[in-house]
Design an enzyme around this catalytic site. Sequence first.
Site, PDB file in Angstrom:
ATOM      1  N   GLY A 253      -4.810   0.976  15.711  1.00 17.58           N
ATOM      2  CA  GLY A 253      -3.416   1.226  16.063  1.00 17.58           C
ATOM      3  C   GLY A 253      -2.380   0.256  15.559  1.00 17.58           C
ATOM      4  O   GLY A 253      -1.183   0.544  15.637  1.00 17.58           O
ATOM      5  N   PRO A 296      -9.286  -0.543  13.091  1.00 17.43           N
ATOM      6  CA  PRO A 296      -8.004  -0.308  12.438  1.00 17.43           C
ATOM      7  C   PRO A 296      -8.143   0.611  11.217  1.00 17.43           C
ATOM      8  O   PRO A 296      -9.146   0.532  10.503  1.00 17.43           O
ATOM      9  CB  PRO A 296      -7.576  -1.709  11.989  1.00 17.43           C
ATOM     10  N   CYS A 366       7.850  24.461  -2.041  1.00 13.79           N
ATOM     11  CA  CYS A 366       8.829  25.485  -1.706  1.00 13.79           C
ATOM     12  C   CYS A 366       9.190  25.463  -0.235  1.00 13.79           C
ATOM     13  O   CYS A 366       8.865  26.396   0.517  1.00 13.79           O
ATOM     14  CB  CYS A 366       8.296  26.848  -2.118  1.00 13.79           C
TER      15      CYS A 366
HETATM   16  N1  LLP Z   1      -9.651   4.868  16.333  1.00 13.50           N
HETATM   17  C1  LLP Z   1      -9.400   6.103  16.804  1.00 13.50           C
HETATM   18  C2  LLP Z   1     -10.248   6.645  17.853  1.00 13.50           C
HETATM   19  C3  LLP Z   1      -8.322   6.846  16.296  1.00 13.50           C
HETATM   20  O1  LLP Z   1      -8.069   8.049  16.789  1.00 13.50           O
HETATM   21  C4  LLP Z   1      -7.522   6.289  15.271  1.00 13.50           C
HETATM   22  C5  LLP Z   1      -6.397   7.048  14.702  1.00 13.50           C
HETATM   23  C6  LLP Z   1      -7.829   5.008  14.802  1.00 13.50           C
HETATM   24  C7  LLP Z   1      -8.908   4.325  15.350  1.00 13.50           C
HETATM   25  C8  LLP Z   1      -7.050   4.332  13.704  1.00 13.50           C
HETATM   26  O2  LLP Z   1      -5.729   4.128  14.063  1.00 13.50           O
HETATM   27  P1  LLP Z   1      -4.762   3.289  13.088  1.00 13.50           P
HETATM   28  O3  LLP Z   1      -5.273   1.860  13.048  1.00 13.50           O
HETATM   29  O4  LLP Z   1      -4.818   3.910  11.736  1.00 13.50           O
HETATM   30  O5  LLP Z   1      -3.435   3.412  13.715  1.00 13.50           O
HETATM   31  N2  LLP Z   1      -1.927  10.881  10.886  1.00 13.50           N
HETATM   32  C9  LLP Z   1      -1.138   9.931  11.653  1.00 13.50           C
HETATM   33  C10 LLP Z   1      -2.012   8.900  12.335  1.00 13.50           C
HETATM   34  C11 LLP Z   1      -3.054   9.497  13.244  1.00 13.50           C
HETATM   35  C12 LLP Z   1      -3.967   8.464  13.855  1.00 13.50           C
HETATM   36  C13 LLP Z   1      -5.113   9.107  14.546  1.00 13.50           C
HETATM   37  N3  LLP Z   1      -6.074   8.213  15.103  1.00 13.50           N
HETATM   38  C14 LLP Z   1      -0.135   9.284  10.732  1.00 13.50           C
HETATM   39  O6  LLP Z   1      -0.081   9.602   9.544  1.00 13.50           O
HETATM   40  O7  LLP Z   1       0.681   8.478  11.178  1.00 13.50           O
END
Ligand code: LLP
Length: 452
Positions: A253, A296, A366
Amino acid sequence: MQNTVNQSIMPVTAKINENGVLEIGGCNVVELAEKYGTPLYVYDEDTLRASCRQYKQAFSPYENVSVLFASKAFMTQTICAILKEEGLGLDVVSGGEIFTASSANFPMERCYFNGNNKSSEELELALETGVGRITVDNFFELELLDSIAKSKDKYVNILLRITPGIECHTHEYIQTGHLDSKFGFDLSQLDEAIELIQERFSNLTLVGLHAHIGSQIFETQVYSDLVAIVSEQFAKIHDKFGIMLEEMNLGGGLGVQYTSADDPPSIFAISEVILNALRENLVKYNLPDPKIIIEPGRSIVCNAGVTLYAVGSSKQVPEGKKYIAVDGGMADNPRPSMYQAKYDALVANKANQKPEETVTIAGRYCESGDILINDIELPETEPGDIICIFSTGAYNYSMSSNYNRIPKPAAIIVQNAQSDVIIKRETYQDLILHDVIPERLMCPLGDGHPLS
Ligand code: LLP
């Protein structure tokens, strides 16, 4: 405190050369665009490795930590090869991600399988390929996984995913007793899940808890609250069931910088908050040191990646905006249209020229909503100029599509003035690869037809 790669829009090797052209990984990006075509995803290997190392270093004061890369952010065989070298694990969420990792010879015991609706086939694949841990999301999956494990005579180490009652958006978060989320067990359902594991699901061994509170997070306090909530659950489970859990997965996150308006905390700031909260809560609840797992995604790959586009047409709305159109858009980067995400860009071949006009960078798809950047100051552009949009390394390729039947771009990796393809550009042939015409609808292609 040391700055980390998630805090800067550009890859660590980005610089402007004496001719005013942007270079990344020692490569002139205009030459990359000529060589590989546009749109082009470019990944800087030094930035990628730097973020992996910063995570490992930041958590090194605590002995037992696993850093997993959330592969949903960007998954290819090359990424797996680099992460393997850097000693990271993987958070995988599908059969496709498991297959990619295993095809790249990734050490599968370093993989954690997440997801709220894993299929039987995916769970079977996980067991066959030796995925290290499965994070079970709900009651249905407990039963399904146990029956698959029994049929294969396997024992599976699992974590339970919980919804910790923390909801986090970029600049605010709320804490509630219950969260309306499709993921995980509500805290009030944990006892029942553990009783079932103890009484019926004898091929499952509960080793830990998992929680993920959101993405593109700029708060640090929220991680401290998360550690407190999970630690309290560890203590409750120990008191009630006599089980001392060993693994605490705190999800991912951490936010990144997309434009100068973003001010995410550093990887070191996050680790400090997590480790301080951990020390405090382990004492408070009298718990032995668990293994800490973090996963992450964005903060590992986002700022390592840029996308190169060529400028095509432009349009000045009388007394209105000026649009310049590029040869990609919402299919290679759906984030602006999906999330109103903001980006920053340079004209790569005019990187040291002063901005002269405010333009909107439009995509080629489009839809009126296919806008990559609204109102950015750029030098005057001409057709053929190369626009470089920064911070496109996470959730761009992985969420790309073939909308309008346009082949997906290639991705390359650069380092020390060397460039290599890591994903080939799709061709028109690739687009029809899985099309099937039922025989009764088949009509012969005329002579001279390109496909006859
Ligand atoms: N762990 C779990 C269980 C998750 O669901 C996620 C992301 C992560 C780790 C990694 O999170 P990060 O470090 O990347 O924030 N498509 C969206 C982001 C969706 C994230 C979903 N889960 C975007 O483009 O902003």
